[in-house]
Design a protein around this motif. Sequence first.
Motif, PDB file in Angstrom:
ATOM      1  N   GLN A   1       0.809  -1.218   0.000  1.00  0.00           N
ATOM      2  CA  GLN A   1       0.000   0.000   0.000  1.00  0.00           C
ATOM      3  C   GLN A   1       0.847   1.275   0.000  1.00  0.00           C
ATOM      4  O   GLN A   1       0.338   2.357  -0.297  1.00  0.00           O
ATOM      5  CB  GLN A   1      -0.944   0.008   1.205  1.00  0.00           C
ATOM      6  CG  GLN A   1      -0.273   0.090   2.577  1.00  0.00           C
ATOM      7  CD  GLN A   1       0.035  -1.274   3.159  1.00  0.00           C
ATOM      8  OE1 GLN A   1       0.415  -2.197   2.439  1.00  0.00           O
ATOM      9  NE2 GLN A   1      -0.141  -1.421   4.467  1.00  0.00           N
ATOM     10  N   PHE A   2       2.134   1.152   0.299  1.00  0.00           N
ATOM     11  CA  PHE A   2       3.001   2.331   0.309  1.00  0.00           C
ATOM     12  C   PHE A   2       3.593   2.519  -1.080  1.00  0.00           C
ATOM     13  O   PHE A   2       4.472   1.783  -1.507  1.00  0.00           O
ATOM     14  CB  PHE A   2       4.111   2.171   1.355  1.00  0.00           C
ATOM     15  CG  PHE A   2       3.595   2.180   2.750  1.00  0.00           C
ATOM     16  CD1 PHE A   2       3.412   3.364   3.420  1.00  0.00           C
ATOM     17  CD2 PHE A   2       3.261   0.987   3.384  1.00  0.00           C
ATOM     18  CE1 PHE A   2       2.903   3.377   4.711  1.00  0.00           C
ATOM     19  CE2 PHE A   2       2.760   0.989   4.675  1.00  0.00           C
ATOM     20  CZ  PHE A   2       2.580   2.184   5.343  1.00  0.00           C
ATOM     21  N   ARG A   3       3.095   3.539  -1.787  1.00  0.00           N
ATOM     22  CA  ARG A   3       3.482   3.759  -3.173  1.00  0.00           C
ATOM     23  C   ARG A   3       4.182   5.103  -3.340  1.00  0.00           C
ATOM     24  O   ARG A   3       3.818   6.080  -2.687  1.00  0.00           O
ATOM     25  CB  ARG A   3       2.256   3.709  -4.097  1.00  0.00           C
ATOM     26  CG  ARG A   3       1.485   2.408  -4.041  1.00  0.00           C
ATOM     27  CD  ARG A   3       2.379   1.212  -4.361  1.00  0.00           C
ATOM     28  NE  ARG A   3       3.094   1.388  -5.615  1.00  0.00           N
ATOM     29  CZ  ARG A   3       4.315   0.925  -5.851  1.00  0.00           C
ATOM     30  NH1 ARG A   3       4.992   0.291  -4.916  1.00  0.00           N
ATOM     31  NH2 ARG A   3       4.886   1.120  -7.033  1.00  0.00           N
TER      32      ARG A   3
ATOM     33  N   THR B   1      -6.879   8.993   5.197  1.00  0.00           N
ATOM     34  CA  THR B   1      -6.430   9.295   3.838  1.00  0.00           C
ATOM     35  C   THR B   1      -6.293  10.793   3.614  1.00  0.00           C
ATOM     36  O   THR B   1      -6.012  11.232   2.496  1.00  0.00           O
ATOM     37  CB  THR B   1      -7.415   8.722   2.794  1.00  0.00           C
ATOM     38  OG1 THR B   1      -8.715   9.285   3.014  1.00  0.00           O
ATOM     39  CG2 THR B   1      -7.485   7.200   2.885  1.00  0.00           C
TER      40      THR B   1
ATOM     41  N   ASP C   1       1.700   6.772   6.338  1.00  0.00           N
ATOM     42  CA  ASP C   1       0.541   5.888   6.261  1.00  0.00           C
ATOM     43  C   ASP C   1      -0.723   6.745   6.324  1.00  0.00           C
ATOM     44  O   ASP C   1      -1.552   6.631   7.226  1.00  0.00           O
ATOM     45  CB  ASP C   1       0.571   4.872   7.402  1.00  0.00           C
ATOM     46  CG  ASP C   1      -0.409   3.728   7.167  1.00  0.00           C
ATOM     47  OD1 ASP C   1      -1.164   3.790   6.175  1.00  0.00           O
ATOM     48  OD2 ASP C   1      -0.424   2.783   7.967  1.00  0.00           O
TER      49      ASP C   1
ATOM     50  N   SER D   1       3.448   7.132   0.089  1.00  0.00           N
ATOM     51  CA  SER D   1       2.234   7.329   0.876  1.00  0.00           C
ATOM     52  C   SER D   1       1.226   6.236   0.551  1.00  0.00           C
ATOM     53  O   SER D   1       1.394   5.474  -0.405  1.00  0.00           O
ATOM     54  CB  SER D   1       1.622   8.705   0.589  1.00  0.00           C
ATOM     55  OG  SER D   1       1.062   8.745  -0.715  1.00  0.00           O
ATOM     56  N   THR D   2       0.160   6.199   1.332  1.00  0.00           N
ATOM     57  CA  THR D   2      -0.921   5.257   1.070  1.00  0.00           C
ATOM     58  C   THR D   2      -2.116   5.931   0.412  1.00  0.00           C
ATOM     59  O   THR D   2      -3.106   5.266   0.095  1.00  0.00           O
ATOM     60  CB  THR D   2      -1.374   4.566   2.358  1.00  0.00           C
ATOM     61  OG1 THR D   2      -1.707   5.563   3.339  1.00  0.00           O
ATOM     62  CG2 THR D   2      -0.274   3.677   2.922  1.00  0.00           C
TER      63      THR D   2
ATOM     64  N   GLY E   1       2.297  -0.088   8.493  1.00  0.00           N
ATOM     65  CA  GLY E   1       1.782  -1.189   7.686  1.00  0.00           C
ATOM     66  C   GLY E   1       2.010  -2.521   8.370  1.00  0.00           C
ATOM     67  O   GLY E   1       1.449  -2.800   9.429  1.00  0.00           O
TER      68      GLY E   1
END
Length: 238
Positions: free
Chosen positions: A42-44, A91, A114, A132-133, A155
């Motif tokens: 999920q961390f891109r 978010t 996150d 970030s997620t 995470g």
Amino acid sequence: MKDPVILTDPAKTPLDTVDALAEFGTATVHEAQGRTGLAGPQFRPIQSGARIAGTAVTVLSWPGDNLMIHAAIEQCSAGDILVVTTNSPSTDGMFGELFATALQARGVRGLVIDAGVRDVAELNEMGFPVWSTAVSAQGTVKATAGAVNIPVTLGLVSVDAGDVVVADDDGVVIVPRATAADAVAASRARLEKEEAARQSFRAGELGLDRYGLRPVLDSLGVRYLSQKQYRLEQQETL
């Protein structure tokens, strides 16, 4: 939420060890330390091509509240990476260009969060790497106490202040401070092994033979058939 506290003097991994890990990248480090430390898919990255490593300055915040990021900046120094988590999912765009400007001035190498970030175009233009997620223009408040430089969960992994954060296009890996030197040696050995395999593949060797995989296929009942044989067998089963 844990007790609101800002720890001012965490032990940090030596920067020469940190810089050595940056050369290997996340996939190599993750494999070299026994397939551990990966924060999760999920961390891109908001950018492409960045490969960094740094010592973690950790932040635990309330969702939608970036007060503790402001507090954490004072605790950052050259070679750090800011690691931000929240005590429940968020978010919201908790980080943007102004924060990055302040962190760059202190020699901070990047951010892992996150939660959400905004000002993506500006962050890319200024060359401040971020993982970030979420990406969101949603703003935040500055109202609730959190903590800085305490152990946090990022995470799938735990992060202590001073641990090594390695981040690139493949994601984010955490290397504990106590085992960072061992991770450098193991990563270097893995790169040497991969280079030997690369040379053999260039010479025409197959992975099936180099890695001894033919007996594995055989044990799993995999057979080699011609198209004609396969079609005949399929017809016989009808």
